[in-house]
Design a protein around this motif. Structure first.
Motif, PDB file in Angstrom:
ATOM      1  N   SER A  27       0.820  -1.200   0.000  1.00  0.00           N
ATOM      2  CA  SER A  27       0.000   0.000   0.000  1.00  0.00           C
ATOM      3  C   SER A  27       0.857   1.254   0.000  1.00  0.00           C
ATOM      4  O   SER A  27       0.505   2.272  -0.594  1.00  0.00           O
ATOM      5  CB  SER A  27      -0.938  -0.006   1.203  1.00  0.00           C
ATOM      6  OG  SER A  27      -0.212  -0.028   2.426  1.00  0.00           O
ATOM      7  N   ALA A  28       2.017   1.206   0.672  1.00  0.00           N
ATOM      8  CA  ALA A  28       2.929   2.350   0.659  1.00  0.00           C
ATOM      9  C   ALA A  28       3.462   2.604  -0.741  1.00  0.00           C
ATOM     10  O   ALA A  28       3.627   3.753  -1.171  1.00  0.00           O
ATOM     11  CB  ALA A  28       4.078   2.113   1.635  1.00  0.00           C
ATOM     12  N   THR A  29       3.717   1.542  -1.470  1.00  0.00           N
ATOM     13  CA  THR A  29       4.194   1.685  -2.849  1.00  0.00           C
ATOM     14  C   THR A  29       3.140   2.352  -3.719  1.00  0.00           C
ATOM     15  O   THR A  29       3.447   3.234  -4.525  1.00  0.00           O
ATOM     16  CB  THR A  29       4.545   0.304  -3.427  1.00  0.00           C
ATOM     17  OG1 THR A  29       5.562  -0.299  -2.628  1.00  0.00           O
ATOM     18  CG2 THR A  29       5.046   0.429  -4.856  1.00  0.00           C
ATOM     19  N   LEU A  30       1.886   1.953  -3.539  1.00  0.00           N
ATOM     20  CA  LEU A  30       0.805   2.547  -4.319  1.00  0.00           C
ATOM     21  C   LEU A  30       0.591   4.014  -3.944  1.00  0.00           C
ATOM     22  O   LEU A  30       0.314   4.846  -4.812  1.00  0.00           O
ATOM     23  CB  LEU A  30      -0.483   1.751  -4.114  1.00  0.00           C
ATOM     24  CG  LEU A  30      -0.454   0.301  -4.607  1.00  0.00           C
ATOM     25  CD1 LEU A  30      -1.770  -0.394  -4.291  1.00  0.00           C
ATOM     26  CD2 LEU A  30      -0.188   0.249  -6.112  1.00  0.00           C
ATOM     27  N   ARG A  31       0.746   4.330  -2.660  1.00  0.00           N
ATOM     28  CA  ARG A  31       0.622   5.729  -2.249  1.00  0.00           C
ATOM     29  C   ARG A  31       1.745   6.570  -2.845  1.00  0.00           C
ATOM     30  O   ARG A  31       1.523   7.718  -3.254  1.00  0.00           O
ATOM     31  CB  ARG A  31       0.648   5.825  -0.723  1.00  0.00           C
ATOM     32  CG  ARG A  31      -0.614   5.327  -0.054  1.00  0.00           C
ATOM     33  CD  ARG A  31      -0.566   5.562   1.441  1.00  0.00           C
ATOM     34  NE  ARG A  31      -1.799   5.138   2.073  1.00  0.00           N
ATOM     35  CZ  ARG A  31      -2.064   5.284   3.376  1.00  0.00           C
ATOM     36  NH1 ARG A  31      -1.164   5.849   4.164  1.00  0.00           N
ATOM     37  NH2 ARG A  31      -3.207   4.865   3.875  1.00  0.00           N
ATOM     38  N   ALA A  32       2.937   6.021  -2.864  1.00  0.00           N
ATOM     39  CA  ALA A  32       4.062   6.746  -3.453  1.00  0.00           C
ATOM     40  C   ALA A  32       3.836   6.973  -4.941  1.00  0.00           C
ATOM     41  O   ALA A  32       4.163   8.045  -5.476  1.00  0.00           O
ATOM     42  CB  ALA A  32       5.358   5.964  -3.225  1.00  0.00           C
ATOM     43  N   ALA A  33       3.256   5.989  -5.608  1.00  0.00           N
ATOM     44  CA  ALA A  33       2.959   6.148  -7.036  1.00  0.00           C
ATOM     45  C   ALA A  33       1.919   7.236  -7.242  1.00  0.00           C
ATOM     46  O   ALA A  33       2.027   8.052  -8.172  1.00  0.00           O
ATOM     47  CB  ALA A  33       2.468   4.821  -7.620  1.00  0.00           C
TER      48      ALA A  33
END
Length: 345
Positions: free
Chosen positions: A11-17
């Motif tokens: 989820s952190a990766t998706l937020r960063a994207a």
């Protein structure tokens, strides 16, 4: 006391994207207008789709609902329709994000990763070696004149995604070229390639040559499907999709002589009920000479000559009638030649 939401690696990766989309979109917006479509497509492919695809492969620490922030960023910063021209699988994925169809989008991203991505964490396979092969083919569903991508979520009662999200009808275009055009033995022999993008070419396709002449005259001739080895890919989802993308036809010149003048050639292809038509131009295939034969051909009191329209590059057959004197001279010449050849008639 309200518990803080758990933030996983995925989820952190998706937020960063999602956060990166705003900055990247701003950079694209400041670039020259001609470069913007390319910039947006690169953004959607690399910073949106590929990130989600990686998350679906890497494990269980992300959830389809984690796509919400990413979808909001796409709707806010990326102009509608910027995904047009991407790989159909990626285009449909972006459309699903815009629709908030997160379960279907997540499933599609995982489907797109099949045979393409390794998990980041090493995994062993029973037979050993890589489990990667190649990207999955694009299945299609034809309903009347509409062509849909038959991908996760299409007409799935669990998610009720609108059909238009999967509609690729406008991308189904007729691609064609002309390999040969010869005037001989009282006929016009034509051959080349002609197929509809995204669909499979088969021996059952309806391929027709239509010549349009003076006074709205029409001459239609069915063509025969031909196998074209150069359209077979060495590997991948399009391996044999276009193997039968060739065609060949013969037009009786007697049918054209009834209306002297210029006849323009058109090619019509019907695959799986989908019909497309276009001018048959003089664009040459990869295996033939680039120049169109333009020598005048004389047959049964008429002249025939191949040429092209300078504006549309359409193949044109010019038909003219010989004057009576020329016809008599040709008949006498043929008679003399027949008598000069032993056994001639």
């Amino acid at each position: 006391m309200t518990a803080e939401p758990v933030v996983t690696v995925g989820s952190a990766t998706l937020r960063a994207a999602a956060a990166a989309i705003s900055e990247l979109a701003r950079e694209v917006g400041d670039s020259p207008e001609a470069d913007r479509p390319h910039g947006f497509r690169h953004l959607l492919r690399a910073d949106v789709h590929d990130v989600v695809m990686r998350c679906t492969v890497d494990g269980e620490d992300a959830d389809p609902q984690d796509l919400r922030e990413l979808a909001d960023a796409v709707r806010k910063h990326v102009p509608e329709g910027a995904e047009a021209g991407l790989n159909p699988r990626v285009e449909v994925f972006v459309r699903l994000l815009r629709e908030d169809a997160f379960d279907a989008a997540w499933t599609l991203a995982h489907d797109n990763a099949s045979g393409v991505l390794h998990p980041s964490r090493p995994q062993a396979t029973w037979a050993g070696g890589s489990n990667l092969t190649s990207q999955l083919a694009l299945p299609t569903f034809v309903d009347g004149e509409h062509v849909y991508a038959w991908l996760p979520g299409f007409r799935d009662p669990r998610w009720a995604v609108p059909d238009h999200i999967y509609d690729l009808t406008e991308r189904v275009v007729l691609r064609a070229n002309l390999d040969t055009a010869q005037l001989q033995a009282g006929g016009l022999r034509l051959s080349g390639q002609g197929y509809l993008g995204l669909l499979v070419a088969t021996t059952d396709d309806e391929v027709t040559i239509e010549l349009r002449g003076p006074n709205d005259a029409r001459v239609e001739v069915p063509a025969v499907r031909m196998r074209r080895p150069e359209l077979v890919h060495p590997k991948g989802p399009a391996l044999t999709r276009l193997a039968w993308g060739g065609w060949s036809a013969r037009v009786d010149l007697g049918r054209l002589s009834e209306q002297p003048g210029s006849w323009r050639a058109h090619l019509r292809v019907v695959q799986q009920g989908v019909r497309r038509q276009r001018r048959l131009g003089t664009t040459r295939g990869p295996l033939v000479a680039a120049d169109l034969p333009t020598e005048r051909y004389v047959w049964q009191g008429c002249t025939y000559q191949l040429t092209s329209d300078g504006t549309s590059d359409a193949l044109i057959v010019k038909v003219g009638r010989l004057p009576p004197v020329s016809r008599r001279l040709i008949r006498r010449t043929r008679g003399v030649l027949r008598r000069a050849v032993p056994g001639g008639r």
